[in-house]
Design an enzyme around this catalytic site. Structure first.
Site, short mmCIF file in Angstrom:
data_model
loop_
_atom_site.label_atom_id
_atom_site.label_comp_id
_atom_site.label_asym_id
_atom_site.label_seq_id
_atom_site.Cartn_x
_atom_site.Cartn_y
_atom_site.Cartn_z
N HIS A 179 94.32 45.54 29.33
CA HIS A 179 94.74 44.31 29.75
C HIS A 179 95.58 43.67 28.61
O HIS A 179 95.75 42.63 28.40
CB HIS A 179 94.04 43.58 30.39
CG HIS A 179 94.52 42.48 31.17
ND1 HIS A 179 94.99 41.28 30.88
CD2 HIS A 179 94.66 42.59 32.87
CE1 HIS A 179 95.57 40.28 31.64
NE2 HIS A 179 95.17 41.19 32.87
N ASP A 190 93.97 41.81 40.97
CA ASP A 190 94.14 42.23 39.55
C ASP A 190 92.71 41.95 39.09
O ASP A 190 91.99 41.30 39.22
CB ASP A 190 95.20 41.51 38.79
CG ASP A 190 96.59 41.98 39.39
OD1 ASP A 190 96.82 42.67 40.10
OD2 ASP A 190 97.55 41.62 38.55
N HIS A 198 96.42 49.04 36.09
CA HIS A 198 96.69 47.93 35.32
C HIS A 198 96.34 47.85 34.08
O HIS A 198 95.91 46.70 33.33
CB HIS A 198 95.65 46.52 36.23
CG HIS A 198 96.27 45.32 36.04
ND1 HIS A 198 97.46 44.88 36.14
CD2 HIS A 198 95.46 44.22 35.74
CE1 HIS A 198 97.49 43.77 36.01
NE2 HIS A 198 96.47 43.03 35.58
N HIS A 227 92.65 37.41 42.12
CA HIS A 227 91.92 37.94 41.05
C HIS A 227 90.56 38.81 41.68
O HIS A 227 90.17 37.52 42.11
CB HIS A 227 91.93 37.41 39.77
CG HIS A 227 93.21 37.21 39.00
ND1 HIS A 227 94.29 36.32 39.25
CD2 HIS A 227 93.72 37.92 38.05
CE1 HIS A 227 95.17 36.51 38.76
NE2 HIS A 227 95.04 37.35 37.70
#
Length: 440
Positions: free
Chosen positions: A320, A265, A316, A421
Site C-alpha cells: 500500500h 479496498d 492493490h 474499505h
C-alpha cells in the site's frame, strides 16, 4: 458602478503603496464605454484582455482575429500609457456544438486531442489568422476555434511597436507550450524557429466517460510548417504536420446513472470481510475487492472465500505505498509480488488494478500516470473512482450512504464506482452502508 470601482481602486492603491505592492486591473478589450484612461490613472498596470471577439455564449467564430485585435489595440493604446500596460493574449480554444447554447472552453492540449481523435484537419483561417477545425460525432457538429503560439507571436509582433510593459496569457497552464520562448524577448524580434516545434505539455487529458482507465497515448512532440510575409514578418499561414500529444487517459465503463459499482479496498480482514460477504450474499450483490498482498498472505482463506462467492479481486499492491513517489522498478515489484501470491492461493490471475491513493486513481499529472502505465504494460486494467464517501474517517453510516447517492446523481462529474474499505481499522460503520446502498 464605474465610479464606485474607481474609488475602490484608488483606496486600494493608496493602501498598497506604503508596502511597495502593486495594483493591476484587467480591462475588456472591445468595450468603448470602459473608462480606460480614468482607471489607468489610479492603478499601477492595466491588463488588456485581448480576447472574446467570439465567446462561449455567442456564435462560433475566431477568438481574436488579427484585424480585430490590431484595431482594438490601436484604440486602447491611443489613451493608455504603454509603460503601464500589459497586453493579455488569449491562448485557449472554444468548442461550439450545433444546437447547444454554450461552447466548451478547451486547453490547447485538449484541442489537439479533439483534432487527433476526430481525424479533423486543422486549418489556418486566412480571414482571421486563427486556427480552426470541424468534426462530427455523436454529440453533433463541432466547430472549434483556438489560439496557439502562432497567433500569440502575431499579436506580440503587432503590439511590440508600442513597447508595452509586458505580455500575459489567458490562461496560464492551458497554453501552447511553444509560447514560452516568446516570453522575455526584446521588442520587434522575428519569429523564432522554435515555433515550428510543439513540445508535449505537462497536462493529462481525459477522453470518454467512466472509471476504467487506459493510458491511450504518451507525450509526443508535434510540428508545423510556417509561411511568413517577408515585408511585415507576420506569420500568414501555418500547417500542423504532426499533432502533439500529451498523456491521454481513455475513460471507459460508463453505464446507467442509477447503477453503482461497489468496491472495497485494503482487505482482506478477518473481522470485516466475512461480514461484508454475508451481506452481499443476502442482497445478491456482486462487488470488487482490491486486496493488499500482505493481507492476502496473512489470510489466504479469505481470498478463496471472496473468489468462491463470485466477487472480483483486483491488485492493490503488496504494501500500500504511494506509487507516484516510487521508482517504476519498485512499482513493478509491488504488482508482481501481489500477482504471484494470488496465483499461488487461487490458481488464477488478476487483471484489475487500483493504485492505493486517490491521486493515482484519478491521475492529473504525469507523475500520477506513470504507475497506471506501468500496470497497463503488465496487462492490467486500472480502475479509478469518483465516489469516495471517506468511510476510512469512520463517519456516521448516513453520511456514507447520502454522500454516495449524491455523487451517483452528480451530472457535472458523473461517477459510478464507489470506494469503501474492508480493512485498516474499525469498519463497523462501513458494514452498515452496503445493504442500504443496494436497496436504494
Amino acid at each position: 458602478a464605474y465610479g464606485n470601482l474607481k474609488l475602490f481602486l484608488s483606496a486600494l492603491s493608496a493602501s498598497f503603496a506604503g508596502h511597495g505592492w502593486i495594483v493591476a486591473a484587467t480591462a475588456p478589450f472591445d468595450d468603448d464605454g470602459w473608462p480606460f484612461a480614468s482607471f489607468a490613472s489610479v492603478v499601477d498596470y492595466t491588463m488588456l484582455m485581448a480576447l472574446d471577439e467570439h465567446y462561449s455564449t455567442g456564435d462560433p467564430g475566431p477568438i481574436a482575429s488579427e484585424d480585430w485585435y490590431e484595431a482594438q489595440l490601436d484604440k486602447r493604446m491611443a489613451v493608455l500609457n504603454a509603460a503601464s500596460t500589459i497586453v493579455l493574449i488569449g491562448n485557449y480554444g472554444l468548442d461550439w456544438v450545433k444546437g447547444q447554447s454554450e461552447a466548451t472552453q478547451l486547453e490547447f492540449g485538449e484541442a489537439m486531442v479533439a483534432a487527433r481523435d476526430s481525424g479533423a484537419a486543422v486549418a489556418f483561417d486566412h480571414a482571421s489568422n486563427n486556427p480552426h477545425f470541424r468534426y462530427q460525432d455523436t454529440d453533433g457538429q463541432h466547430d472549434v476555434w483556438f489560439l496557439d503560439a502562432v497567433t500569440a507571436f502575431n499579436q506580440i509582433h503587432a503590439a511590440d511597436p508600442y513597447q508595452p510593459a509586458g505580455y500575459g496569457f489567458w490562461r496560464l497552464g492551458e497554453e501552447d507550450p511553444s509560447i514560452l520562448p516568446l516570453l522575455g524577448r526584446p521588442y520587434n524580434l522575428p519569429a523564432p524557429q522554435s515555433l515550428k516545434h510543439i513540445a508535449p505539455d505537462e497536462n493529462v487529458n481525459p477522453a470518454g466517460e467512466g472509471e476504467i482507465l487506459w493510458v491511450e497515448s504518451d507525450p509526443a512532440a508535434g510540428a508545423r510548417d510556417l509561411t511568413f510575409d517577408v515585408a511585415t514578418g507576420d506569420i500568414v499561414d501555418e500547417r500542423y504536420t504532426v499533432l502533439p500529444t500529451n498523456y491521454v487517459i481513455r475513460r471507459m465503463g460508463a453505464a446507467s446513472p442509477k447503477k453503482l459499482a461497489i468496491s472495497f479496498d485494503d482487505g482482506p480482514d478477518p473481522e470485516w470481510t466475512p461480514q461484508l460477504l454475508q451481506i452481499l450474499k443476502a442482497k445478491h450483490a456482486p462487488a470488487t475487492f482490491f486486496m493488499i498482498g500482505a493481507n492476502m498472505e496473512a489470510h489466504p482463506g479469505l481470498v478463496q472465500q471472496v473468489l468462491a462467492a463470485g466477487h472480483e479481486i483486483g491488485n492493490h499492491t503488496y504494501t500500500h505505498p504511494n506509487l507516484a513517489d516510487m521508482p517504476l522498478a519498485a512499482v513493478r515489484v509491488e504488482l508482481n509480488a501481489t500477482q504471484r501470491l494470488f496465483e499461488t492461493i487461487t490458481g488464477r490471475s488478476m487483471r484489475l488494478f487500483r493504485p492505493p491513493y486517490f491521486g493515482d486513481a484519478e491521475p492529473s499529472t504525469p507523475r500520477e500516470v506513470a504507475p497506471l502505465l506501468a500496470a497497463q504494460q503488465q496487462g492490467y486494467l486500472s480502475v479509478g473512482l469518483r465516489i469516495d464517501p471517506d468511510d476510512w474517517k469512520k463517519p456516521d453510516p448516513d453520511h456514507i450512504v447520502n454522500t454516495t447517492i449524491a455523487r451517483l446523481q452528480d451530472t457535472v462529474r458523473p461517477g459510478q464506482v464507489g470506494l469503501l474499505h474492508d480493512s485498516g481499522g474499525d469498519r463497523r460503520r462501513t458494514v452498515e452502508a452496503p445493504p442500504r446502498l443496494v436497496d436504494v
